[in-house]
Design a protein around this motif. Structure first.
Motif, PDB file in Angstrom:
ATOM      1  N   ASN A   1       1.034  -1.105  -0.221  1.00  0.00           N
ATOM      2  CA  ASN A   1      -0.161  -0.107   0.000  1.00  0.00           C
ATOM      3  C   ASN A   1       0.755   1.378  -0.167  1.00  0.00           C
ATOM      4  O   ASN A   1       1.144   1.710   1.112  1.00  0.00           O
TER       5      ASN A   1
ATOM      6  N   THR B   1     -11.624   8.208   2.075  1.00  0.00           N
ATOM      7  CA  THR B   1     -10.301   7.688   1.364  1.00  0.00           C
ATOM      8  C   THR B   1      -9.484   8.674   1.747  1.00  0.00           C
ATOM      9  O   THR B   1      -9.320   9.950   1.245  1.00  0.00           O
TER      10      THR B   1
ATOM     11  N   ILE C   1      -2.347   8.674   4.074  1.00  0.00           N
ATOM     12  CA  ILE C   1      -1.743   8.993   5.575  1.00  0.00           C
ATOM     13  C   ILE C   1      -0.199   9.247   4.943  1.00  0.00           C
ATOM     14  O   ILE C   1       0.509   8.302   4.404  1.00  0.00           O
TER      15      ILE C   1
ATOM     16  N   ARG D   1     -11.953   4.837   5.606  1.00  0.00           N
ATOM     17  CA  ARG D   1     -12.547   4.515   6.811  1.00  0.00           C
ATOM     18  C   ARG D   1     -14.000   4.479   6.188  1.00  0.00           C
ATOM     19  O   ARG D   1     -14.572   5.109   5.331  1.00  0.00           O
TER      20      ARG D   1
ATOM     21  N   ARG E   1       0.458   6.151   2.478  1.00  0.00           N
ATOM     22  CA  ARG E   1      -0.533   4.903   2.346  1.00  0.00           C
ATOM     23  C   ARG E   1      -2.085   5.289   2.161  1.00  0.00           C
ATOM     24  O   ARG E   1      -2.406   6.349   2.944  1.00  0.00           O
TER      25      ARG E   1
ATOM     26  N   GLN F   1      -5.809   5.109   3.287  1.00  0.00           N
ATOM     27  CA  GLN F   1      -6.690   4.582   4.540  1.00  0.00           C
ATOM     28  C   GLN F   1      -7.903   4.752   4.120  1.00  0.00           C
ATOM     29  O   GLN F   1      -8.507   5.955   3.772  1.00  0.00           O
TER      30      GLN F   1
END
Length: 141
Positions: free
Chosen positions: A2, A93, A96, A80, A76, A78
């Motif tokens: 990722n 989206t 990070i 949620r 990367r 992430q």
């Protein structure tokens, strides 16, 4: 794996908040406008990507990054999800941030700084601004 690598411009200054607790942690949120390499008729020219930088990276973003500035970031993805009060599911989206870099020289992204540079005869580092293109005949080698 990722891993995300982006280069784009800030849509606005980063928003930084600090977590509550014995050791507050900086959390910087910002959006990068990333130009698309190819575009189809009727599609937007850029994608707007949400980024989050924590701790020292967040503090760095707060101090050094401004709206319109071009940066390069590595991070990367992430994803949620959450349910709101009405039971509707929402998705987010974010990238990070693990690394962030300046992608242009200081002040080169704003018209104001460019006009100041053109008004000066010599910069403090001893270089002269170039107002046009350089011909091969002008080069000393």
């Amino acid at each position: 794996m990722n891993k995300v690598i982006l280069m784009g411009r800030f849509t606005k200054d980063p928003e930084v908040r600090y977590s509550q607790g014995s050791e507050p942690l900086a959390v910087a949120r910002y959006t990068l406008a990333v130009n698309r390499r190819f575009k189809r008729k009727g599609e937007p020219d850029a994608d707007f990507i949400n980024c989050v930088a924590f701790a020292r990276a967040g503090e760095f973003a707060e101090r050094h990054f401004k709206k319109g500035q071009m940066v390069s970031v590595v991070g990367r993805l992430q994803v949620r999800s959450w349910d709101d009060n009405e039971g509707k599911k929402h998705w987010s989206t974010d990238v990070i941030i693990e690394e962030q870099y300046f992608a242009e020289s200081k002040g080169s992204g704003t018209k104001e700084s460019q006009s100041k540079d053109n008004q000066q005869q010599e910069t403090p580092d001893g270089f002269y601004p170039i107002d046009g293109t350089i011909e091969d005949d002008d080069l000393p080698f």
